[in-house]
Scaffold this motif. Structure first.
Motif, PDB file in Angstrom:
ATOM      1  N   TYR A  15      16.220  40.246  17.323  1.00  0.00           N
ATOM      2  CA  TYR A  15      15.505  39.356  16.395  1.00  0.00           C
ATOM      3  C   TYR A  15      15.711  39.871  14.982  1.00  0.00           C
ATOM      4  O   TYR A  15      15.481  41.045  14.696  1.00  0.00           O
ATOM      5  N   ASP A  45      15.167  34.469  11.978  1.00  0.00           N
ATOM      6  CA  ASP A  45      14.153  33.860  11.129  1.00  0.00           C
ATOM      7  C   ASP A  45      14.850  32.822  10.243  1.00  0.00           C
ATOM      8  O   ASP A  45      16.067  32.863  10.065  1.00  0.00           O
ATOM      9  N   THR A  73      10.513  30.716  13.883  1.00  0.00           N
ATOM     10  CA  THR A  73       9.956  30.641  12.538  1.00  0.00           C
ATOM     11  C   THR A  73       8.448  30.481  12.558  1.00  0.00           C
ATOM     12  O   THR A  73       7.885  29.971  13.525  1.00  0.00           O
ATOM     13  N   ASN A  74       7.812  30.909  11.470  1.00  0.00           N
ATOM     14  CA  ASN A  74       6.370  30.758  11.345  1.00  0.00           C
ATOM     15  C   ASN A  74       5.966  29.474  10.638  1.00  0.00           C
ATOM     16  O   ASN A  74       4.793  29.281  10.339  1.00  0.00           O
ATOM     17  N   LYS A  87       4.412  34.611  14.353  1.00  0.00           N
ATOM     18  CA  LYS A  87       4.727  36.029  14.416  1.00  0.00           C
ATOM     19  C   LYS A  87       3.698  36.792  13.590  1.00  0.00           C
ATOM     20  O   LYS A  87       3.216  36.262  12.594  1.00  0.00           O
ATOM     21  N   TRP A 115      15.653  44.542  10.668  1.00  0.00           N
ATOM     22  CA  TRP A 115      15.071  44.178   9.381  1.00  0.00           C
ATOM     23  C   TRP A 115      16.182  43.825   8.409  1.00  0.00           C
ATOM     24  O   TRP A 115      17.060  44.635   8.135  1.00  0.00           O
ATOM     25  N   GLY A 120      14.886  39.323  10.832  1.00  0.00           N
ATOM     26  CA  GLY A 120      14.060  38.670   9.830  1.00  0.00           C
ATOM     27  C   GLY A 120      13.864  39.541   8.613  1.00  0.00           C
ATOM     28  O   GLY A 120      14.099  40.761   8.648  1.00  0.00           O
ATOM     29  N   ASP A 144       8.417  40.439  11.300  1.00  0.00           N
ATOM     30  CA  ASP A 144       9.658  40.151  12.015  1.00  0.00           C
ATOM     31  C   ASP A 144      10.151  41.332  12.864  1.00  0.00           C
ATOM     32  O   ASP A 144      10.075  41.305  14.090  1.00  0.00           O
ATOM     33  N   THR A 167      15.987  34.355   5.438  1.00  0.00           N
ATOM     34  CA  THR A 167      16.960  34.970   6.334  1.00  0.00           C
ATOM     35  C   THR A 167      18.184  34.066   6.393  1.00  0.00           C
ATOM     36  O   THR A 167      19.261  34.438   5.937  1.00  0.00           O
TER      37      THR A 167
END
Length: 251
Positions: free
Chosen positions: A186, A11, A132-133, A164, A207, A188, A194, A15
């Protein structure tokens, strides 16, 4: 953590990049320009409201329900109304944005552990990319300003029109990275969007739970819930992530 990880997707906001710090500077600029009647000791409350986004405007944007500027204007108006400031309507929004966004862009910085972690992951033979969002143009500029322009932005909210935790976002990130989902980590800072989202898409969700940076306001931030959802790795820093990944044998 499987022992055959081949790639890591990261992310961007909070992040790799200290977006929380940049937002704090931006909200303080808004406080000085529009809300000087609010005592200085309440500015952290203002920052928390912005980051917490209790009405979920930003997530509505990532679901394709609001335009980017509209969600930001609505959040600005909520901030002002909560702290007794003037409404932020379409007429006043451009001037407000100049104060907020100008400060925000000048405040972009990488987290202290970001550069070394990216380098360590690559040295371990892992492929690295960002998912990324936010929009691609924005995140490309943000990473460049933060000294991380060598991290390719693979998937953004522009790709599918949603972000996401839609599984397509994670799967497309793995595809473009060139790694199988089950061999792709992944990482985030938002547990549900995430890490849990990645797990549900078939990736390995991690996480990043940096101390003192949780959003609150109804955001899922419970380590027990993380474990129950299949998030087997929770790290307090990207440095710890790099240490964890160093134990992974790439096949």
């Amino acid at each position: 953590m499987p022992d055959d990880v081949a790639g890591v997707l990261l992310d961007v906001d909070d992040t790799l990049v200290d977006t929380r710090g940049a937002f704090a500077a931006s909200v303080e600029a808004v406080w000085r320009a529009y809300l000087p009647h609010v005592p200085a000791e309440r500015v952290p409350e203002m920052v928390a409201l912005w980051r917490g986004d209790p009405r979920g405007y930003y997530r509505a944007y990532t679901r394709g329900e609001l335009a980017f500027d509209e969600q930001r204007r609505l959040r600005a108006d909520e901030l002002h109304r909560t702290f007794g400031g003037p409404p932020v309507d379409e007429a006043s929004y451009p001037a407000w944005l100049e104060v907020f966004w100008g400060t925000f862009e000048r405040s972009w910085r990488a987290h202290d552990d970001a550069r070394a972690t990216v380098d360590a992951l690559r040295e371990a033979g892992l492929r690295v990319g960002a998912v990324t969002n936010a929009g691609r143009a924005l995140q490309d500029r943000k990473l460049a300003a933060s000294g991380l322009d060598d991290v390719p932005v693979l998937v953004t909210v522009d790709t599918f029109g949603v972000g996401k935790p839609d599984p397509r976002v994670f799967l497309e990130g793995a595809r473009l990275l060139g790694t199988e989902p089950g061999r792709t980590v992944y990482v985030g800072d938002e547990l549900d969007v995430d890490a849990i989202g990645a797990v549900r898409a078939g990736l390995v969700g991690v996480w990043l739970d940096r101390p003192g940076t949780r959003r609150g306001d109804g955001h899922l931030e419970d380590p027990t819930a993380a474990a129950e959802a299949g998030v087997v790795v929770v790290v307090p820093s990207l440095t710890r992530l790099a240490e964890t990944m160093a134990q992974v044998v790439v096949r």
